[in-house]
Design a protein around this motif. Structure first.
Motif, PDB file in Angstrom:
ATOM      1  N   HIS A 689     -55.058  -2.422 -40.587  1.00 18.86           N
ATOM      2  CA  HIS A 689     -54.456  -2.793 -39.306  1.00 18.86           C
ATOM      3  C   HIS A 689     -53.572  -1.653 -38.813  1.00 18.86           C
ATOM      4  O   HIS A 689     -53.205  -0.748 -39.566  1.00 18.86           O
ATOM      5  N   ALA A 690     -53.241  -1.742 -37.535  1.00 19.73           N
ATOM      6  CA  ALA A 690     -52.322  -0.781 -36.925  1.00 19.73           C
ATOM      7  C   ALA A 690     -51.000  -1.482 -36.662  1.00 19.73           C
ATOM      8  O   ALA A 690     -50.802  -2.647 -37.032  1.00 19.73           O
ATOM      9  N   TRP A 691     -50.087  -0.764 -35.994  1.00 23.48           N
ATOM     10  CA  TRP A 691     -48.768  -1.312 -35.681  1.00 23.48           C
ATOM     11  C   TRP A 691     -48.571  -1.330 -34.169  1.00 23.48           C
ATOM     12  O   TRP A 691     -49.098  -0.484 -33.440  1.00 23.48           O
ATOM     13  N   LEU A 692     -47.801  -2.307 -33.752  1.00 21.19           N
ATOM     14  CA  LEU A 692     -47.386  -2.426 -32.348  1.00 21.19           C
ATOM     15  C   LEU A 692     -45.879  -2.237 -32.296  1.00 21.19           C
ATOM     16  O   LEU A 692     -45.155  -2.778 -33.142  1.00 21.19           O
ATOM     17  N   ALA A 693     -45.410  -1.464 -31.324  1.00 20.31           N
ATOM     18  CA  ALA A 693     -43.968  -1.205 -31.233  1.00 20.31           C
ATOM     19  C   ALA A 693     -43.502  -1.293 -29.789  1.00 20.31           C
ATOM     20  O   ALA A 693     -44.276  -1.041 -28.849  1.00 20.31           O
ATOM     21  N   THR A 694     -42.251  -1.674 -29.616  1.00 20.40           N
ATOM     22  CA  THR A 694     -41.601  -1.630 -28.306  1.00 20.40           C
ATOM     23  C   THR A 694     -40.371  -0.737 -28.409  1.00 20.40           C
ATOM     24  O   THR A 694     -39.742  -0.641 -29.476  1.00 20.40           O
ATOM     25  N   LEU A 695     -40.041  -0.125 -27.288  1.00 17.47           N
ATOM     26  CA  LEU A 695     -38.896   0.790 -27.263  1.00 17.47           C
ATOM     27  C   LEU A 695     -38.070   0.539 -26.020  1.00 17.47           C
ATOM     28  O   LEU A 695     -38.594   0.504 -24.911  1.00 17.47           O
ATOM     29  N   SER A 696     -36.774   0.338 -26.215  1.00 16.07           N
ATOM     30  CA  SER A 696     -35.821   0.226 -25.110  1.00 16.07           C
ATOM     31  C   SER A 696     -34.853   1.387 -25.215  1.00 16.07           C
ATOM     32  O   SER A 696     -34.208   1.575 -26.254  1.00 16.07           O
ATOM     33  N   ILE A 697     -34.760   2.169 -24.129  1.00 18.41           N
ATOM     34  CA  ILE A 697     -33.884   3.336 -24.149  1.00 18.41           C
ATOM     35  C   ILE A 697     -32.710   3.112 -23.211  1.00 18.41           C
ATOM     36  O   ILE A 697     -32.814   2.391 -22.212  1.00 18.41           O
ATOM     37  N   ASP A 698     -31.578   3.738 -23.564  1.00 14.99           N
ATOM     38  CA  ASP A 698     -30.380   3.581 -22.745  1.00 14.99           C
ATOM     39  C   ASP A 698     -30.517   4.304 -21.412  1.00 14.99           C
ATOM     40  O   ASP A 698     -30.105   3.794 -20.367  1.00 14.99           O
ATOM     41  N   ASP A 699     -31.094   5.481 -21.448  1.00 13.79           N
ATOM     42  CA  ASP A 699     -31.266   6.274 -20.234  1.00 13.79           C
ATOM     43  C   ASP A 699     -32.655   5.995 -19.662  1.00 13.79           C
ATOM     44  O   ASP A 699     -33.667   6.468 -20.180  1.00 13.79           O
ATOM     45  N   ASP A 700     -32.695   5.169 -18.597  1.00  7.02           N
ATOM     46  CA  ASP A 700     -33.992   4.803 -18.044  1.00  7.02           C
ATOM     47  C   ASP A 700     -34.370   5.656 -16.842  1.00  7.02           C
ATOM     48  O   ASP A 700     -35.134   5.225 -15.972  1.00  7.02           O
ATOM     49  N   SER A 701     -33.839   6.861 -16.782  1.00  5.91           N
ATOM     50  CA  SER A 701     -34.194   7.771 -15.697  1.00  5.91           C
ATOM     51  C   SER A 701     -35.640   8.240 -15.862  1.00  5.91           C
ATOM     52  O   SER A 701     -36.224   8.166 -16.953  1.00  5.91           O
ATOM     53  N   GLU A 702     -36.206   8.734 -14.783  1.00  7.91           N
ATOM     54  CA  GLU A 702     -37.588   9.222 -14.808  1.00  7.91           C
ATOM     55  C   GLU A 702     -37.748  10.358 -15.810  1.00  7.91           C
ATOM     56  O   GLU A 702     -38.746  10.429 -16.540  1.00  7.91           O
ATOM     57  N   ALA A 703     -36.754  11.254 -15.857  1.00  4.29           N
ATOM     58  CA  ALA A 703     -36.837  12.409 -16.766  1.00  4.29           C
ATOM     59  C   ALA A 703     -36.807  11.961 -18.225  1.00  4.29           C
ATOM     60  O   ALA A 703     -37.556  12.471 -19.066  1.00  4.29           O
ATOM     61  N   ALA A 704     -35.936  10.989 -18.546  1.00  2.00           N
ATOM     62  CA  ALA A 704     -35.831  10.516 -19.925  1.00  2.00           C
ATOM     63  C   ALA A 704     -37.120   9.812 -20.357  1.00  2.00           C
ATOM     64  O   ALA A 704     -37.601  10.001 -21.482  1.00  2.00           O
ATOM     65  N   GLU A 705     -37.682   8.997 -19.467  1.00  2.21           N
ATOM     66  CA  GLU A 705     -38.922   8.301 -19.805  1.00  2.21           C
ATOM     67  C   GLU A 705     -40.074   9.285 -19.972  1.00  2.21           C
ATOM     68  O   GLU A 705     -40.900   9.141 -20.874  1.00  2.21           O
ATOM     69  N   LYS A 706     -40.117  10.287 -19.108  1.00  4.92           N
ATOM     70  CA  LYS A 706     -41.192  11.278 -19.210  1.00  4.92           C
ATOM     71  C   LYS A 706     -41.076  12.074 -20.510  1.00  4.92           C
ATOM     72  O   LYS A 706     -42.087  12.416 -21.133  1.00  4.92           O
ATOM     73  N   LYS A 707     -39.851  12.346 -20.938  1.00  7.20           N
ATOM     74  CA  LYS A 707     -39.640  13.069 -22.192  1.00  7.20           C
ATOM     75  C   LYS A 707     -40.202  12.279 -23.358  1.00  7.20           C
ATOM     76  O   LYS A 707     -40.864  12.837 -24.251  1.00  7.20           O
ATOM     77  N   VAL A 708     -39.958  10.962 -23.365  1.00 10.28           N
ATOM     78  CA  VAL A 708     -40.459  10.120 -24.447  1.00 10.28           C
ATOM     79  C   VAL A 708     -41.981  10.083 -24.436  1.00 10.28           C
ATOM     80  O   VAL A 708     -42.642  10.256 -25.471  1.00 10.28           O
ATOM     81  N   VAL A 709     -42.566   9.871 -23.254  1.00 12.23           N
ATOM     82  CA  VAL A 709     -44.024   9.769 -23.160  1.00 12.23           C
ATOM     83  C   VAL A 709     -44.681  11.073 -23.591  1.00 12.23           C
ATOM     84  O   VAL A 709     -45.636  11.083 -24.390  1.00 12.23           O
ATOM     85  N   ASN A 710     -44.197  12.195 -23.074  1.00 17.88           N
ATOM     86  CA  ASN A 710     -44.785  13.499 -23.436  1.00 17.88           C
ATOM     87  C   ASN A 710     -44.649  13.774 -24.927  1.00 17.88           C
ATOM     88  O   ASN A 710     -45.599  14.225 -25.586  1.00 17.88           O
ATOM     89  N   GLY A 711     -43.463  13.491 -25.470  1.00 21.17           N
ATOM     90  CA  GLY A 711     -43.226  13.774 -26.874  1.00 21.17           C
ATOM     91  C   GLY A 711     -44.108  12.944 -27.785  1.00 21.17           C
ATOM     92  O   GLY A 711     -44.701  13.469 -28.745  1.00 21.17           O
TER      93      GLY A 711
END
Length: 865
Positions: A689-711
Motif C-alpha cells: 500500500h501507499a500513504w496519504l498525507a495532508t499538509l497545513s502550512i502557516d504561510d498560505d501565500s502563493e509563493a509559499a505554496e509554490k515552494k512546497v509543490v515544486n520541492g
C-alpha cells in the motif's frame, strides 16, 4: 336588468334541464359553453400564463433530461469505450482473468491515475488526469485531436522519450505549446497535440484536472507504477455482433469471485452522471410543480373573477329552473377548454427547450445531443397541468353551484362567501393528493419529494394563517387620525379584502426564491471561503512505504512548523454485507454511495483524532484476532448496520471479511483525512500500500505554496500533489453551472407568483370600484384614495416580504444544516432585496390596477347598488 337573447335561450335550456338525460344535457351544456366563449379570452390571460409557465417548466426540464439520457444511451458504447468494461484498482488483471476477457471479444485496456506534470526545468507543475492507452484505443467512437493524426503517431517514441497529447487546460496551466517538453515521473514527454474530444471521458467520473494522454509504454517507463499506487486498470471489450452484454458479463464474478471486478455494460455507461441527471431533473421538476401550484392560485382567482362577471347569466339560468349541476357543467367545460389551451402553450415551450439548450449542454457535457420530441415528458407535464387546473377551479365552481339567484342579482354582492358542498371540496383535495402521489411515484428519491411537497403544503397553510393574522391585527388596530392610513387598515380586514389573495399568491414564490438564494449563497461561501479556511492546504497521494520518512523530512525543510498528517491507504470495494451479495441488494438512497464503487481504506491502532466513538469499543494496540472494522456512524445507520455485523471488502484481488467493532462520528466538513472504514492493523498484514498525507502550512501565500509543490514534485516525482484550492475551484465551477438552472427555475416560480398577484389584484378591482365611487361621493379626493390604496398595498407587501424572509430562512437552514450538515449563514442582502421586491410588486401592480378605476363615473355604479 336587460334581458338578452342569450338569457331567453338559457331559460329554455334550463326549463328542459331536468327532463333530459345526462348525454343530451351534456351536449346542451357544451353548446352553451362554446357559445359563451365567443366573447374571447378576456379575464383568462393570467389563467393561461400561469398554466403555460408551470407546464412549460415541467415539460422543459424533463425533455432536456430525456435528451441527455437518450444521448448517454445512444452513445453508450463510445462513452464506456466498449460493450463491456471491467475495472480493477491498484492491480492489473491476472493471466487467467485476461484470458477470460480476451475470450469474450476484442479487448482494449487503459490505465488512469492522477499525477504531477512539471516543466523540464522544474520551475512549475500541474496536476493532470493521466490516461495510458494501448494501440486498439478507442474501440468505439473517435478521439478528435489537433493536429488530426493517428494516436500511434502522436503518442509514439521521440528523440527524448515519448509523445503525449493533452486537453487545452493543461497547456494553459503550464504556459506551454505543442512541441514543448514536460516531465512525468522520470519520463520526458514531447507535447504533440491537443485533445479536442475524448469519447470515453464520462466513463472516468468527475475530473479535477486536465487530461494528459500517453501510451502504455510511456507509463511503464515513467516510474509511476509502484506497489499500492492508485491506478485504475480498465479493460474494454468489443463483443461479437448479436452478443448480449449482460449474459457475457455474468460469468465473470462466478469464475473469479475474489477478483473485485467492477463490471459495467454500455446500458450503464456513466451511472454517476445518469444519477445526477435524475436527481437534478427531479429537483427542478418539483420546483416547476411548485410554480404550477402557485399558478393554481391564479387559476382559482381567474375562475372566481370570471364567474363573478357571469352572475347575471348564472342568475338567469337559476331563475328559470336550471340545476346547479347544469351551471357547473357549462363553466367546467369552458375552464377545461381554456386549461387545454394553456397546457398546449406550455407543451410548446417543452418541445423547443431541448433545441435551445442542446449546444449549451454539449459545451459542458461531451455528449452529442440528438434533439427530438419526448412524449413522456410532455404527457407528464400535461397531466400535472390539467390536474392542477381542475383542483383549483373546483373550489370557485363549487361555491357558484348553490348560490341562490336572489343573491346573484345583487350586483354589489359576492358569491365568494357562499358555502360550498363538501363533494367539491373533497374532489379538489382528492386531485391535490393525486398530484402529490404522482410526483412522489415519479421521484427517484421519494423522501426528498415528500419533504418538498410537504413543505409546499405547509407553506399554503401557514400563508393562510399569516393572512388571517394580518386581518386579525388590522381589525384590532387602534383608530388613527390619518384618513389614508385608516382606510388602508380598514381595507385589509373588510369582507372581500385582498389580504388572503396577495399573501398567498406572492408569499410562496418569494419564499422559494429566498430559500434557493440562501442555499446558493451558503454553498458558495462554504466552498469558496469556509472549507478553504478549515481544510488542509495540500493532499499528497501515492507516497511509497519507503518514502514516508524522507517525505516528512522534506516537508519540514520546505515548510517549517507546518502540520503534516499521514496514514496508510488502500482501495477496496464492499462486496458483501452479512454474507449478502451487495450486487443483489436493494441499495438505499441514503448511504448507498458507500456501496457503489471503490472506497478508500486504512488501518489504525488508535482512534483517529478527528473522530469520536458513538457505539462499541476500539481494539487494543496489539490486537491480533479476527479482522475488525470501525464504520462511519451516520452511513452505518443509513445502511441498517449494527455492532457485530460483518462486511467483506475486496482489496487487491483478495476478499477480507471483518466484524464491525464500533461506530464513529466523522467530521467530513473539515476535508481532513477521513475514511468510512478503518480496519484493525492485522487486517491487511503484508498487503502492499501507499500513504496519504495532508499538509497545513502557516504561510498560505502563493509563493509559499509554490515552494512546497515544486520541492515535493522535484524530490518525489511519483507523489501526486493536490492543491485543495484548485479542487474547490472545480467544485465551485460545477455549482455555478447548476445554480444557473436553479435560478431559472426559481425565476419561473416568481413570475408565476407575480402573475397570480396581478390576477388577484385585478379580481379585486370590481369591489375597489364600488369603494372608490362611494368614497368619492362622500368627499374623498383622488389623492386620498391613492394614498389609502398605496398604504394598503405597502402594508401587505411588507407583511408578505417579512414572512417570505422568515420562511425562506427556516427552509434553507433545514437544507444546509439538517441535510448538508454545513454551517448556515443568513445573508441580510437577500432579505433586504426580498422586501424591496415584495413592496415594488404589490404597490406597483396594485396602483396600476386601481388607477383606472379612480376615474370611474359614479352614476353607473351607484345605479346597481
Amino acid at each position: 336588468m336587460t334581458v338578452t337573447t342569450e338569457d331567453f335561450a338559457a331559460r329554455r335550456a334550463a326549463a328542459t334541464d331536468d327532463a333530459l338525460g345526462w348525454r343530451p344535457r351534456l351536449r346542451l351544456a357544451l353548446r352553451f359553453a362554446l357559445r359563451e366563449m365567443r366573447g374571447g379570452l378576456s379575464g383568462f390571460y393570467i389563467f393561461l400564463g400561469c398554466l403555460t409557465l408551470g407546464v412549460g417548466a415541467i415539460a422543459a426540464v424533463n425533455s432536456v433530461a430525456g435528451m441527455m439520457s437518450d444521448g448517454i444511451a445512444k452513445e453508450g458504447k463510445a462513452i464506456l469505450g466498449g460493450d463491456l468494461r471491467f475495472a480493477l484498482v491498484q492491480r492489473q488483471a491476472t493471466p487467467d482473468e485476461a484470458k477470460f476477457m480476451n475470450g469474450l471479444g476484442e479487448v482494449s485496456d487503459t490505465q488512469t491515475l492522477r499525477s504531477m506534470v512539471r516543466l523540464s526545468d522544474g520551475s512549475d507543475q500541474s496536476l493532470a488526469e493521466v490516461k495510458a492507452v494501448d494501440g486498439k484505443y478507442p474501440l468505439y467512437g473517435r478521439i478528435l485531436t489537433t493536429p488530426d493524426k493517428p494516436l500511434s503517431e502522436l503518442l509514439g517514441k521521440t528523440a527524448t522519450g515519448y509523445g503525449a497529447i493533452a486537453a487545452q487546460g493543461l497547456y494553459d496551466r503550464l504556459g506551454i505549446e505543442p512541441g514543448d517538453t514536460v516531465k512525468l515521473g522520470n519520463l520526458t514527454l514531447t507535447m504533440t497535440g491537443v485533445i479536442d474530444r475524448e469519447p470515453d471521458l464520462l466513463a472516468e467520473g468527475i475530473a479535477f484536472a486536465p487530461r494528459l494522454m500517453i501510451s502504455e509504454a510511456a507509463l511503464a517507463g515513467s516510474g509511476l507504477i509502484q506497489p499500492g499506487s492508485l491506478i485504475e486498470y480498465a479493460y474494454k471489450v468489443k463483443l461479437p455482433p448479436g452478443t448480449d452484454p449482460d449474459k457475457a458479463a455474468a460469468p465473470a464474478n462466478d469464475h473469479f469471485p475474489a477478483s473485485g471486478f467492477r463490471v459495467r455494460t454500455a446500458k450503464n455507461a456513466s451511472p454517476s452522471l445518469q444519477n445526477n441527471i435524475e436527481r437534478f431533473s427531479q429537483f427542478l421538476t418539483l420546483v416547476g410543480l411548485t410554480a404550477l401550484i402557485v399558478g393554481g392560485v391564479g387559476v382559482a382567482n381567474a375562475v372566481g373573477a370570471y364567474l363573478d362577471s357571469k352572475r347575471a347569466v348564472i342568475a338567469t339560468f337559476k331563475s328559470v329552473g336550471a340545476s346547479g349541476r347544469f351551471v357547473v357543467a357549462v363553466y367546467l367545460i369552458q375552464i377545461t377548454a381554456l386549461a387545454g389551451l394553456g397546457i398546449l402553450l406550455g407543451l410548446v415551450l417543452g418541445i423547443i427547450a431541448p433545441f435551445l439548450t442542446a449546444r449549451f449542454l454539449e459545451s459542458i457535457i461531451p455528449i452529442a445531443a440528438d434533439v427530438s420530441v419526448y412524449p413522456l415528458a410532455l404527457l407528464t407535464a400535461a397531466v400535472f397541468g390539467l390536474l392542477t387546473a381542475l383542483a383549483f377551479a373546483l373550489i370557485p365552481l363549487g361555491r357558484s353551484r348553490d348560490v341562490p339567484a336572489t343573491a346573484l342579482f345583487r350586483d354589489a354582492g359576492s358569491g365568494s362567501s357562499a358555502r360550498m358542498r363538501w363533494s367539491y371540496f373533497g374532489a379538489a383535495i382528492g386531485l391535490a393528493l393525486l398530484i402529490a402521489g404522482l410526483a412522489v411515484a415519479m421521484a427517484s428519491d421519494r423522501k426528498v419529494a415528500l419533504i418538498f411537497l410537504g413543505g409546499t403544503a405547509a407553506a399554503f397553510v401557514i400563508l393562510r394563517l399569516v393572512a388571517m393574522g394580518i386581518i386579525w391585527l388590522a381589525r384590532r388596530a387602534p383608530t388613527v387620525r390619518s384618513t389614508p392610513l385608516r382606510l388602508a387598515i380598514g381595507n385589509i380586514h373588510r369582507p372581500g379584502a385582498l389580504t388572503s389573495s396577495v399573501v398567498l399568491s406572492l408569499g410562496l414564490g418569494l419564499t422559494l426564491l429566498v430559500t434557493l438564494a440562501i442555499i446558493d449563497y451558503d454553498l458558495r461561501r462554504e466552498i469558496g471561503t469556509g472549507l478553504a479556511n478549515r481544510a488542509p492546504d495540500f493532499f499528497f497521494v501515492d507516497i511509497q512505504n519507503g518514502q514516508i520518512d524522507p517525505f516528512r523530512q522534506k516537508v519540514d525543510e520546505l515548510a517549517p512548523g507546518s502540520k503534516l498528517d499521514a496514514v496508510p491507504m488502500l482501495r477496496g470495494r464492499i462486496t458483501r454485507l452479512n454474507d449478502e451479495d451487495v450486487a443483489t441488494m436493494k441499495i438505499p438512497a441514503e448511504g448507498g454511495w458507500v456501496l457503489r464503487g471503490d472506497r478508500g481504506l486504512t488501518y489504525a491502532a488508535t482512534l483517529p483524532e478527528n473522530s469520536r466513538l458513538t457505539a462499541g469499543k476500539w481494539w487494543p494496540r496489539d490486537y491480533s484476532g479476527e479482522p475488525l472494522v470501525s464504520f462511519a456512524a451516520e452511513e452505518g445507520r443509513e445502511l441498517g448496520l449494527k455492532i457485530g455485523d460483518t462486511l467483506t471488502v475486496n482489496v487487491l484481488g483478495r476478499n477480507i471479511t471483518a466484524k464491525i467493532a464500533n461506530f464513529r462520528e466523522i467530521e467530513w466538513e473539515n476535508l481532513g483525512i477521513n475514511f468510512v472504514m478503518v480496519f484493525s492493523p492485522n487486517s491487511f498484514a503484508g498487503a502492499p500500500h501507499a500513504w496519504l498525507a495532508t499538509l497545513s502550512i502557516d504561510d498560505d501565500s502563493e509563493a509559499a505554496e509554490k515552494k512546497v509543490v515544486n520541492g515535493i514534485t522535484n524530490a518525489f516525482p511519483a507523489v501526486t500533489t493536490v492543491r485543495v484550492k484548485e479542487a474547490l475551484d472545480t467544485v465551485n465551477a460545477l455549482i455555478a453551472q447548476l445554480a444557473l438552472a436553479v435560478r431559472v427555475a426559481a425565476a419561473v416560480a416568481l413570475v408565476s407568483s407575480v402573475l397570480v398577484l396581478a390576477g388577484a389584484l385585478a379580481a379585486g378591482n370590481r369591489g375597489r370600484m364600488h369603494d372608490a365611487v362611494v368614497l368619492k361621493t362622500l368627499g374623498a379626493t383622488r389623492v386620498t384614495l391613492i394614498q389609502a390604496f398605496a398604504t394598503e398595498y405597502m402594508l401587505l407587501g411588507l407583511a408578505t416580504g417579512v414572512f417570505a424572509v422568515a420562511a425562506g430562512a427556516a427552509a434553507s437552514w433545514f437544507v444546509i444544516d439538517g441535510i448538508m450538515t454545513l454551517p448556515w449563514v443568513f445573508d441580510w442582502t437577500i432579505a433586504l432585496t426580498t422586501l424591496i421586491v415584495s413592496l415594488v410588486l404589490t404597490v406597483g401592480f396594485g396602483l396600476a390596477g386601481t388607477w383606472r378605476i379612480l376615474g370611474q363615473k359614479a352614476a353607473p355604479v351607484l345605479r346597481n347598488l
